[in-house]
Design a protein around this motif. Sequence first.
Motif, PDB file in Angstrom:
ATOM      1  N   ALA A 136      -9.133   2.148   5.880  1.00 39.37           N
ATOM      2  CA  ALA A 136      -8.301   3.076   5.299  1.00 39.37           C
ATOM      3  C   ALA A 136      -6.863   2.811   5.222  1.00 39.37           C
ATOM      4  N   THR A 137      -5.930   2.902   4.116  1.00 42.74           N
ATOM      5  CA  THR A 137      -4.556   2.543   4.302  1.00 42.74           C
ATOM      6  C   THR A 137      -3.976   4.138   4.095  1.00 42.74           C
ATOM      7  N   GLY A 138      -2.777   3.907   4.719  1.00 36.39           N
ATOM      8  CA  GLY A 138      -1.785   5.217   4.522  1.00 36.39           C
ATOM      9  C   GLY A 138      -1.130   5.401   5.887  1.00 36.39           C
ATOM     10  N   PRO A 160       0.720  -1.178   0.101  1.00 41.37           N
ATOM     11  CA  PRO A 160      -0.165   0.089  -0.144  1.00 41.37           C
ATOM     12  C   PRO A 160       0.824   1.313   0.008  1.00 41.37           C
ATOM     13  N   SER A 161       0.408   2.250  -0.756  1.00 36.26           N
ATOM     14  CA  SER A 161       1.249   3.557  -0.645  1.00 36.26           C
ATOM     15  C   SER A 161       0.951   4.317   0.557  1.00 36.26           C
ATOM     16  N   ALA A 162       1.807   4.961   1.060  1.00 34.32           N
ATOM     17  CA  ALA A 162       1.850   5.965   2.062  1.00 34.32           C
ATOM     18  C   ALA A 162       0.737   6.818   2.017  1.00 34.32           C
ATOM     19  N   LYS A 163       0.577   7.325   0.867  1.00 35.10           N
ATOM     20  CA  LYS A 163      -0.959   8.306   0.739  1.00 35.10           C
ATOM     21  C   LYS A 163      -2.116   7.728   1.164  1.00 35.10           C
ATOM     22  N   PRO A 164      -3.070   8.279   1.661  1.00 28.49           N
ATOM     23  CA  PRO A 164      -4.381   7.717   2.282  1.00 28.49           C
ATOM     24  C   PRO A 164      -5.109   7.178   0.978  1.00 28.49           C
ATOM     25  N   LYS A 165      -5.897   6.089   1.332  1.00 28.95           N
ATOM     26  CA  LYS A 165      -6.610   5.385   0.335  1.00 28.95           C
ATOM     27  C   LYS A 165      -7.870   4.587   1.246  1.00 28.95           C
ATOM     28  N   ARG A 186      -3.703  -5.271  11.274  1.00 32.36           N
ATOM     29  CA  ARG A 186      -3.023  -5.512  10.069  1.00 32.36           C
ATOM     30  C   ARG A 186      -3.843  -5.938   8.686  1.00 32.36           C
ATOM     31  N   LEU A 187      -5.265  -5.986   9.141  1.00 34.62           N
ATOM     32  CA  LEU A 187      -6.372  -6.295   8.116  1.00 34.62           C
ATOM     33  C   LEU A 187      -7.663  -5.145   8.160  1.00 34.62           C
ATOM     34  N   SER A 188      -7.916  -4.825   9.280  1.00 32.37           N
ATOM     35  CA  SER A 188      -9.116  -4.007   9.211  1.00 32.37           C
ATOM     36  C   SER A 188      -9.144  -2.724   8.192  1.00 32.37           C
ATOM     37  N   ALA A 189      -7.895  -2.469   7.897  1.00 36.22           N
ATOM     38  CA  ALA A 189      -7.698  -1.245   6.842  1.00 36.22           C
ATOM     39  C   ALA A 189      -8.109  -1.826   5.699  1.00 36.22           C
ATOM     40  N   HIS A 190      -8.195  -3.088   5.377  1.00 33.61           N
ATOM     41  CA  HIS A 190      -8.722  -3.325   4.059  1.00 33.61           C
ATOM     42  C   HIS A 190     -10.172  -4.118   4.075  1.00 33.61           C
ATOM     43  N   GLY A 191     -10.859  -3.707   5.153  1.00 31.79           N
ATOM     44  CA  GLY A 191     -12.297  -4.223   5.232  1.00 31.79           C
ATOM     45  C   GLY A 191     -12.483  -5.375   6.244  1.00 31.79           C
ATOM     46  N   TRP A 192     -11.751  -5.992   6.770  1.00 32.44           N
ATOM     47  CA  TRP A 192     -11.974  -7.228   7.438  1.00 32.44           C
ATOM     48  C   TRP A 192     -12.414  -6.814   8.744  1.00 32.44           C
ATOM     49  N   ALA A 193     -13.508  -7.355   9.160  1.00 28.12           N
ATOM     50  CA  ALA A 193     -14.465  -6.722  10.273  1.00 28.12           C
ATOM     51  C   ALA A 193     -14.929  -7.745  11.537  1.00 28.12           C
ATOM     52  N   TYR A 194     -15.069  -9.034  11.134  1.00 32.68           N
ATOM     53  CA  TYR A 194     -15.676  -9.893  11.730  1.00 32.68           C
ATOM     54  C   TYR A 194     -14.747 -10.793  12.707  1.00 32.68           C
ATOM     55  N   VAL A 195     -14.978 -11.015  13.756  1.00 31.62           N
ATOM     56  CA  VAL A 195     -14.138 -11.870  14.737  1.00 31.62           C
ATOM     57  C   VAL A 195     -15.027 -12.755  15.379  1.00 31.62           C
ATOM     58  N   ASN A 196     -15.124 -14.011  14.771  1.00 31.17           N
ATOM     59  CA  ASN A 196     -16.112 -15.096  15.119  1.00 31.17           C
ATOM     60  C   ASN A 196     -15.368 -16.236  15.931  1.00 31.17           C
TER      61      ASN A 196
END
Length: 738
Positions: A309-311, A283-288, A403-413
């Motif tokens: 969001a990443t960055g 991922p880029s250092a710029k926000p996304k 490590r993952l939530s910035a890419h949309g991962w959300a559930y801990v089951n």
Amino acid sequence: MKKLLVLISLVAGFLKAGAQDIPLNKGWKLAVGDSAQWASPAFNDQHWQSVDVFKNWEQEGHPNYDGFGWYRIHVVIPSSLKEKAFLKDSVRINLGSVDDNDEVYLNGKLIGKFGGKTGDIKTGGFYGPRTYTIAANNPAILWDKENVLAVRIFDTGGDGGIYGTNFSIAIADVMDQVSVDNEADFNYGDRNSLSKSIKLVTTNHYNYKGKLAFKVTDPETNTVLYEKTNDATFTTGKPFTYTFEIARLEKKSYNITYTFTDEKSGKTLVKTETSPYILTPYPSAKPKINGADVFGARPGNPFLYLIPATGQKPLTYKAQGLPEGLKLDAATGIVTGVVTQKGNYPVTFTVSNRLGSKTKAFTIIIGDKIGLTPALGWNSWNAWGLSVDDKKVRVSAKAMADRLSAHGWAYVNIDDGWEAEKRLPDGKIAANSKFPDMKGLTDYVHGLGLRMGIYSSPGPRTCGGFLGSWQHEDQDAQTYGDWGIDYLKYDWCSYSEIIPHPDLAGLKKPYEVMRGSLDKINRDIMYSLCQYGWGNVWEWGASVGGNSWRTTGDIQDNWRSLSSIGFNQDKAAPFSQPGNFNDPDMLVVGKVGWGPSLHNTHLTYDEQYTHISLWSLLSSPLLIGCDMGQLDKFTLNLLTNDEVLAIDQDALGKGASQYVKKDDYQIWVKDLKDGSKAIGLFNLSDKYQTISLDKNDPALKDYTKFRDVWQQKYIVTTGKTFSAKVAPHGVLLVKVEK
């Protein structure tokens, strides 16, 4: 169906059939039911059903069958086995995988048993590979005569029987207690180099002395790139360690072979693996801003959403157009609150850091549907099985947040194994000592901006033998609401005791009951039906309120399981839609093992790219099944490709169609909401092959841009066809645009 995966064996290491082994892949007969007479060698099984033990008994004509069944085979065991063996004292019997518990009889005598909590093989589910070893002088063996091997099985639910590829009888070998430990992660160096250390280990006190041959081969050209032979000595507690480095590799997988030859016995042991390769750009250092374009909630229920969001950090979050009742934490990106009015609310998210800012149009839909895109998250089962506990869940949640939530991962089951032995005096369910504070754990997960999931069964007991929700559905749903649960996996399991042979109405009923209970509480809980695809659940799962539904039995971390499940989803695919998705089971990448011991997935790296690509094309829930505390570089890279995840999370919610089906390759095509298409070219063969599609084909006609989604770059193509050379069991995933 989730089952406790157990390897029971009196020998360790590699239990594959060798040159002197007697294969047992053919000649088996099956009868469902139970009778003590079926162990006897004198019993006449002439009229029993002949079966293929590559398949479970559901696939052999016994759909939805749980309970007892017997397998029998007649086989001559020649004394020449002993004469040709280096060791001559023990006989090894490999029985593929047993699903779930078993007793094994040789000529009427019990020679092995596994499963059951109190000696009764009806209790507990201990699915997994099975190997038994007995003394060569055991009187049960009739040397040079016909022997009858009878296996009594009890299946607790889901798939049943004995099935797989490893069926044989052999003399226990000097190499049976030797293994190549290659579980260490690869290290990544400059200019695409890789290094790693492996070990030769044994549980045998025999002093092994011989040669370890190391070889690296390019599977595309069959060229040997590197080979070296080393002296190797080892014994119990004193392994031999070999460290290697491979330099300047291309972006593809190579075959690595380790061959140990013991000097005294002349026996060899061979282990192969493939090398990882990284495709997803960093991922880029710029926000996304990443993730889905839409999120659904019900009016009046608690709302929780983390802007992915990443960055370079720190990031600052803003939101324009939030509906009344919601607020955004500008430092964390967590949106919380309650919205009372139904409606579609267009929102603009903005994320900024010192390098710039990025905006994204987003829609919050307050209405009757939730789960408008497939769930992205983690489930404890494929890693920890019944050994899951509070600490493991917290580690997983923290790893997801970091490590993952910035890419949309959300559930801990949390899957099976959290339940107390008995209900409270008032009938409420409680957590066992491994989870001392379920509400506190849920609050911790919510504090990270993530959502919490839990597991139950409509039967009296879960698959692992814990408390189910039978006749306590309202109480359990209320308890989940009180704890703050956001996701429920509801697994058929022991409900077969209530309705042994359900018709369609019977299949629906327990899921309708729990749906009604969930509707009574003031909380959005994603509802995941797990009943293994019975009754073509994809045709009715939405009508009973399911947000997703299992379409298959349990997945295993091998190509046979992955391919047989993934490439047979064509009938279910058309029923995928926002809020209702097909679930071909959880992911088997990273370190898995069904607890408590873990191993690197047995999928090759190309197969793992296929796994994520196909599940994303199918609009499947993506539920990671590995140890989140040990995410190696490859697995992390595999799970953080935002363009691949966008295919899974596309707001149109359609499942891909099986566009081309050949014996050695398939092409799957998925329509996307923006008018583009995602196309997967899958090589099902064991060799590199070129897969082509005519540019005038309806799937490609009028599309001019071809983007390699994994590498996130456009492909220059000329001529009348779009062609790609695809690795064995690998994939090229492309997005075509006009």
